[in-house]
Design a protein around this motif. Structure first.
Motif, PDB file in Angstrom:
ATOM      1  N   ASP A  91     -12.160  -3.588  -0.289  1.00 44.49           N
ATOM      2  CA  ASP A  91     -12.012  -2.460  -1.217  1.00 44.49           C
ATOM      3  C   ASP A  91     -13.117  -2.529  -2.247  1.00 44.49           C
ATOM      4  OD1 ASP A  91     -10.893  -0.296  -2.630  1.00 44.49           O
ATOM      5  OD2 ASP A  91      -9.730  -1.635  -3.910  1.00 44.49           O
ATOM      6  N   ASP A  92     -13.926  -1.491  -2.332  1.00 47.18           N
ATOM      7  CA  ASP A  92     -14.911  -1.411  -3.413  1.00 47.18           C
ATOM      8  C   ASP A  92     -15.804  -2.650  -3.492  1.00 47.18           C
ATOM      9  OD1 ASP A  92     -15.019   0.863  -4.849  1.00 47.18           O
ATOM     10  OD2 ASP A  92     -13.487   0.297  -6.334  1.00 47.18           O
ATOM     11  N   THR A 111       0.101   1.551 -10.748  1.00 46.29           N
ATOM     12  CA  THR A 111       1.262   2.449 -10.699  1.00 46.29           C
ATOM     13  C   THR A 111       1.715   2.703  -9.254  1.00 46.29           C
ATOM     14  OG1 THR A 111       0.300   3.540 -12.606  1.00 46.29           O
ATOM     15  CG2 THR A 111       2.123   4.658 -11.554  1.00 46.29           C
ATOM     16  N   LEU A 133      -3.941  -5.597  -5.268  1.00 41.79           N
ATOM     17  CA  LEU A 133      -3.593  -4.170  -5.253  1.00 41.79           C
ATOM     18  C   LEU A 133      -2.783  -3.805  -6.487  1.00 41.79           C
ATOM     19  CD1 LEU A 133      -2.637  -3.758  -1.467  1.00 41.79           C
ATOM     20  CD2 LEU A 133      -4.683  -2.823  -2.617  1.00 41.79           C
ATOM     21  N   ASN A 134      -1.886  -4.712  -6.877  1.00 41.12           N
ATOM     22  CA  ASN A 134      -1.054  -4.421  -8.049  1.00 41.12           C
ATOM     23  C   ASN A 134      -1.886  -4.412  -9.333  1.00 41.12           C
ATOM     24  OD1 ASN A 134       1.591  -3.836  -9.053  1.00 41.12           O
ATOM     25  ND2 ASN A 134       1.539  -5.874 -10.006  1.00 41.12           N
ATOM     26  N   ASP A 135      -2.903  -5.270  -9.392  1.00 37.66           N
ATOM     27  CA  ASP A 135      -3.784  -5.283 -10.578  1.00 37.66           C
ATOM     28  C   ASP A 135      -4.679  -4.049 -10.609  1.00 37.66           C
ATOM     29  OD1 ASP A 135      -2.794  -7.712 -11.390  1.00 37.66           O
ATOM     30  OD2 ASP A 135      -4.436  -8.897 -10.553  1.00 37.66           O
ATOM     31  N   LYS A 136      -5.243  -3.733  -9.444  1.00 37.33           N
ATOM     32  CA  LYS A 136      -6.238  -2.646  -9.429  1.00 37.33           C
ATOM     33  C   LYS A 136      -5.578  -1.267  -9.476  1.00 37.33           C
ATOM     34  CE  LYS A 136     -10.501  -1.019  -7.849  1.00 37.33           C
ATOM     35  NZ  LYS A 136     -11.312  -0.840  -6.675  1.00 37.33           N
ATOM     36  N   TYR A 137      -4.401  -1.158  -8.861  1.00 34.00           N
ATOM     37  CA  TYR A 137      -3.698   0.137  -8.805  1.00 34.00           C
ATOM     38  C   TYR A 137      -2.311  -0.083  -9.408  1.00 34.00           C
ATOM     39  CZ  TYR A 137      -7.470   0.722  -5.403  1.00 34.00           C
ATOM     40  OH  TYR A 137      -8.711   0.753  -4.795  1.00 34.00           O
ATOM     41  N   TYR A 175      -5.546   4.387   3.234  1.00 31.07           N
ATOM     42  CA  TYR A 175      -6.405   3.301   3.691  1.00 31.07           C
ATOM     43  C   TYR A 175      -6.712   3.446   5.169  1.00 31.07           C
ATOM     44  CZ  TYR A 175      -2.022   1.206   5.395  1.00 31.07           C
ATOM     45  OH  TYR A 175      -0.835   0.979   6.030  1.00 31.07           O
ATOM     46  N   LEU A 185       0.846  -1.209   0.000  1.00 27.14           N
ATOM     47  CA  LEU A 185       0.000   0.000   0.000  1.00 27.14           C
ATOM     48  C   LEU A 185       0.878   1.254   0.000  1.00 27.14           C
ATOM     49  CD1 LEU A 185      -2.627  -1.273   2.600  1.00 27.14           C
ATOM     50  CD2 LEU A 185      -3.210  -0.466   0.290  1.00 27.14           C
ATOM     51  N   LYS A 210       2.449   1.942  -3.341  1.00 20.51           N
ATOM     52  CA  LYS A 210       1.454   2.474  -4.285  1.00 20.51           C
ATOM     53  C   LYS A 210       0.964   3.866  -3.887  1.00 20.51           C
ATOM     54  CE  LYS A 210       0.879  -1.392  -6.746  1.00 20.51           C
ATOM     55  NZ  LYS A 210       1.148  -1.425  -8.186  1.00 20.51           N
ATOM     56  N   LEU A 260      -1.185   4.530  -1.543  1.00 24.03           N
ATOM     57  CA  LEU A 260      -2.636   4.465  -1.341  1.00 24.03           C
ATOM     58  C   LEU A 260      -3.018   4.825   0.095  1.00 24.03           C
ATOM     59  CD1 LEU A 260      -3.240   1.138  -3.299  1.00 24.03           C
ATOM     60  CD2 LEU A 260      -4.068   3.409  -3.969  1.00 24.03           C
TER      61      LEU A 260
END
Ligand SMILES: N[C@@H](CCC(=O)N[C@@H](CS)C(=O)NCC(=O)O)C(=O)O
Length: 201
Positions: free
Chosen positions: A58-59, A79, A73-77, A27, A20, A23, A25
């Protein structure tokens, strides 16, 4: 907002906190105190039926298993990416992530079980010696895998996180890198210096 079911000392939850942080992010952390068996309460078992931290929501997605959460997390976010783009390199990174999650995690967890969870003076020294021998074999393997790379997959990746999450416990577990693994020693020092690892420790 992303919600992480967390315990500060947990190396598996730390993996997710590092991902996290990498990324960038935001949380919300919800503490599940595993020293008070809160992970076995029905409210938490509804989130993770295995009764372990971490878990993440998440979502509308509810997840558990630290490496699955990191992959999500790597797939959804995407960068910055935490796996190489090239399929072969990506698969190799996942092999090393798996290696971190299995022989390495098991040996560290075996020592934790003896040092932190047995009453003082009752740790099984033979079990600790065996786990430390297993760790030596892991470090010798990683020494070869690292070669001249800065991180396991070249750029920093999920594979590195699987190891980095245990580094803050090495001192109290008296885990030392053998002298024949200088690349591992330098790599672990690099991992410990990463802002994401420091922030998650
Ligand atoms: N394979 C799981 C392991 C999770 C795990 O064992 N978590 C520990 C904390 S590091 C835990 O919750 N232990 C409490 C228990 O097993 O009751 C993952 O990677 O998420």
């Amino acid at each position: 907002m992303i919600k992480l079911y967390n315990f500060p000392m947990s190396p598996r939850a730390r993996k997710v906190r590092i991902a996290l942080a990498e990324k960038g992010l935001q949380y919300e952390k919800v503490t599940v105190d595993i020293t008070k068996d809160e992970q076995k309460k029905s409210e938490f078992l509804a989130i993770n039926p295995n009764g372990k931290v971490p878990a993440l929501q998440d979502d509308g997605t509810n997840l558990y298993e630290s490496s699955v959460i990191m992959e999500y997390l790597n797939d959804k976010y995407p960068t910055p990416p935490l796996l190489p783009a090239d399929p072969g390199q990506r698969a190799r990174a996942r092999v090393l992530l798996h290696y971190g999650d299995n022989p390495f995690d098991s040996a560290c967890a075996a020592i934790v079980g003896e040092v932190f969870f047995k009453p003082k003076g009752q740790a099984d020294q033979n079990a600790i010696t065996k786990a430390k021998q297993d760790l030596t074999a892991v470090f010798e393997h990683i020494e070869k895998e690292l070669g001249n790379r800065e991180y396991l997959a070249g750029p920093f990746s999920l594979a590195d996180i699987s190891f980095a999450s245990w580094v803050p416990l090495f001192g109290s577990l008296q885990i030392e890198v053998p002298a024949n693994c200088p690349r591992v020693k330098a790599w672990l020092a690099r991992l410990a210096e990463r802002p994401s690892v420091k922030a998650a420790s």
